[in-house]
Motif scaffolding. Structure first.
Motif, PDB file in Angstrom:
ATOM      1  N   SER A 115       0.830  -1.210   0.000  1.00 18.71           N
ATOM      2  CA  SER A 115       0.000   0.000   0.000  1.00 18.71           C
ATOM      3  C   SER A 115       0.860   1.254   0.000  1.00 18.71           C
ATOM      4  O   SER A 115       0.557   2.239  -0.685  1.00 18.71           O
ATOM      5  CB  SER A 115      -0.950   0.002   1.204  1.00 18.71           C
ATOM      6  OG  SER A 115      -0.249   0.141   2.420  1.00 18.71           O
ATOM      7  N   SER A 170       2.451   1.598  -3.583  1.00 21.93           N
ATOM      8  CA  SER A 170       1.433   1.994  -4.558  1.00 21.93           C
ATOM      9  C   SER A 170       1.063   3.462  -4.399  1.00 21.93           C
ATOM     10  O   SER A 170       0.907   4.189  -5.385  1.00 21.93           O
ATOM     11  CB  SER A 170       0.177   1.131  -4.402  1.00 21.93           C
ATOM     12  OG  SER A 170       0.455  -0.219  -4.682  1.00 21.93           O
ATOM     13  N   GLU A 171       0.923   3.908  -3.153  1.00 25.29           N
ATOM     14  CA  GLU A 171       0.532   5.298  -2.926  1.00 25.29           C
ATOM     15  C   GLU A 171       1.650   6.259  -3.299  1.00 25.29           C
ATOM     16  O   GLU A 171       1.412   7.317  -3.888  1.00 25.29           O
ATOM     17  CB  GLU A 171       0.126   5.486  -1.464  1.00 25.29           C
ATOM     18  CG  GLU A 171      -0.510   6.829  -1.171  1.00 25.29           C
ATOM     19  CD  GLU A 171      -1.888   7.001  -1.785  1.00 25.29           C
ATOM     20  OE1 GLU A 171      -2.390   8.143  -1.793  1.00 25.29           O
ATOM     21  OE2 GLU A 171      -2.478   6.009  -2.262  1.00 25.29           O
ATOM     22  N   TYR A 193       3.877   5.769  -5.580  1.00 25.00           N
ATOM     23  CA  TYR A 193       3.900   5.773  -7.049  1.00 25.00           C
ATOM     24  C   TYR A 193       2.747   6.622  -7.590  1.00 25.00           C
ATOM     25  O   TYR A 193       2.926   7.421  -8.514  1.00 25.00           O
ATOM     26  CB  TYR A 193       3.795   4.336  -7.555  1.00 25.00           C
ATOM     27  CG  TYR A 193       3.819   4.184  -9.055  1.00 25.00           C
ATOM     28  CD1 TYR A 193       4.964   4.463  -9.802  1.00 25.00           C
ATOM     29  CD2 TYR A 193       2.684   3.739  -9.744  1.00 25.00           C
ATOM     30  CE1 TYR A 193       4.981   4.305 -11.174  1.00 25.00           C
ATOM     31  CE2 TYR A 193       2.695   3.580 -11.118  1.00 25.00           C
ATOM     32  CZ  TYR A 193       3.846   3.864 -11.829  1.00 25.00           C
ATOM     33  OH  TYR A 193       3.853   3.713 -13.201  1.00 25.00           O
ATOM     34  N   LYS A 194       1.586   6.496  -6.967  1.00 26.03           N
ATOM     35  CA  LYS A 194       0.398   7.219  -7.428  1.00 26.03           C
ATOM     36  C   LYS A 194       0.568   8.724  -7.281  1.00 26.03           C
ATOM     37  O   LYS A 194       0.081   9.493  -8.113  1.00 26.03           O
ATOM     38  CB  LYS A 194      -0.835   6.753  -6.653  1.00 26.03           C
ATOM     39  CG  LYS A 194      -2.144   7.335  -7.164  1.00 26.03           C
ATOM     40  CD  LYS A 194      -3.349   6.638  -6.550  1.00 26.03           C
ATOM     41  CE  LYS A 194      -3.585   7.087  -5.138  1.00 26.03           C
ATOM     42  NZ  LYS A 194      -4.843   6.540  -4.566  1.00 26.03           N
ATOM     43  N   MET A 234       3.136  -6.150  -8.192  1.00 23.28           N
ATOM     44  CA  MET A 234       3.376  -4.709  -8.070  1.00 23.28           C
ATOM     45  C   MET A 234       3.675  -4.059  -9.413  1.00 23.28           C
ATOM     46  O   MET A 234       3.790  -2.828  -9.492  1.00 23.28           O
ATOM     47  CB  MET A 234       4.542  -4.452  -7.102  1.00 23.28           C
ATOM     48  CG  MET A 234       4.226  -4.813  -5.670  1.00 23.28           C
ATOM     49  SD  MET A 234       2.751  -3.948  -5.037  1.00 23.28           S
ATOM     50  CE  MET A 234       3.296  -2.243  -5.123  1.00 23.28           C
ATOM     51  N   HIS A 269       2.168  -0.788 -10.468  1.00 18.87           N
ATOM     52  CA  HIS A 269       1.943  -0.020  -9.248  1.00 18.87           C
ATOM     53  C   HIS A 269       3.259   0.526  -8.694  1.00 18.87           C
ATOM     54  O   HIS A 269       3.281   1.075  -7.588  1.00 18.87           O
ATOM     55  CB  HIS A 269       1.263  -0.889  -8.193  1.00 18.87           C
ATOM     56  CG  HIS A 269      -0.051  -1.440  -8.636  1.00 18.87           C
ATOM     57  ND1 HIS A 269      -1.206  -0.696  -8.659  1.00 18.87           N
ATOM     58  CD2 HIS A 269      -0.383  -2.670  -9.116  1.00 18.87           C
ATOM     59  CE1 HIS A 269      -2.198  -1.433  -9.112  1.00 18.87           C
ATOM     60  NE2 HIS A 269      -1.727  -2.631  -9.394  1.00 18.87           N
ATOM     61  N   ALA A 270       4.338   0.356  -9.433  1.00 23.79           N
ATOM     62  CA  ALA A 270       5.653   0.862  -9.036  1.00 23.79           C
ATOM     63  C   ALA A 270       6.466   1.084 -10.307  1.00 23.79           C
ATOM     64  O   ALA A 270       6.134   0.546 -11.368  1.00 23.79           O
ATOM     65  CB  ALA A 270       6.358  -0.125  -8.108  1.00 23.79           C
ATOM     66  N   SER A 305      10.162  -3.275 -10.344  1.00 26.24           N
ATOM     67  CA  SER A 305       9.808  -4.370  -9.445  1.00 26.24           C
ATOM     68  C   SER A 305      10.858  -5.459  -9.570  1.00 26.24           C
ATOM     69  O   SER A 305      11.144  -5.943 -10.666  1.00 26.24           O
ATOM     70  CB  SER A 305       8.420  -4.923  -9.818  1.00 26.24           C
ATOM     71  OG  SER A 305       8.047  -5.954  -8.940  1.00 26.24           O
TER      72      SER A 305
END
Length: 208
Positions: A16, A19-20, A22-23, A41, A44-45, A48
């Protein structure tokens, strides 16, 4: 400003957090021993990697020296958590943040050089992502994917300024963050006027 962040350990907290980060626009490297977790991931990154974070050769290979900050999000494997923290400090990263599961675990991480220790039971991955590079942030609450509330200490460079001069409540900019409350000692100022001056020691609730 984007940062280069490495997150080690893709359990719920690490995933989490990564992901956050990266977001919200940071370059994120994730490392996990599990190929499945590392693959999950992707998307989301930024990068990896599957591998053992207690291996200095692996850390050298992924270019860990080029990262500003590393977060050791390993939970139950305390030995790997501590060894990874020690290794990352040897690579002279600017900051190493480590997750602890108990107070003793946290004390050990601090003893081996962790710059900051977080306890996910009290601090979620999302809140950490929003406060990692903004030390004034005391609490963060996401209302939806693009809007949230933060409780902050007033930084030194804002002391003595009124709200608009400090970068808030600009009536010409609907997207400008707004101060919705000021906590000043025992006094709480709700919906402060734009001419309210920020004082040292104030805590502010910002929406944006």
């Amino acid at each position: 400003m984007a940062h280069q962040v490495a997150v080690v350990g893709m359990g719920r907290f690490g995933a989490s957090l990564a992901s956050e980060l990266y977001k919200i626009g940071h370059d994120v490297l994730v490392i996990d021993r599990s190929e499945v977790r590392a693959q999950e991931m992707m998307g989301h990154a930024t990068y990896s990697v599957t591998g053992d974070s207690t291996s200095p050769d692996l850390l050298e290979e992924v270019g860990i020296r080029n990262f500003d900050t590393a977060v050791v999000a390993i939970g139950s494997d305390i030995q790997s958590s501590v060894l990874t923290t020690v290794l990352l400090k040897q690579f002279n990263l600017r900051e190493v943040v480590a997750r602890a599961t108990t107070e003793l675990h946290g004390q050990t991480l601090r003893a081996v050089g962790a710059d900051r220790v977080v306890y996910p039971e009290q601090e979620t991955g999302i809140r950490t992502a929003h406060s990692l590079f903004q030390r004034e942030v005391l609490e963060y609450m996401e209302l939806n994917g693009s809007y949230g509330l933060s409780k902050l200490r007033v930084p030194d460079d804002m002391v003595g300024k009124h709200l608009i001069a400090a970068g808030f409540n600009d009536p010409k900019d609907r997207r400008c963050p707004r101060i919705v409350a000021i906590s000043r000692g025992r006094e709480n100022i709700l919906a402060p006027s734009d001419n309210e001056t920020l004082n040292a020691g104030d805590q502010i609730i910002v929406a944006g």
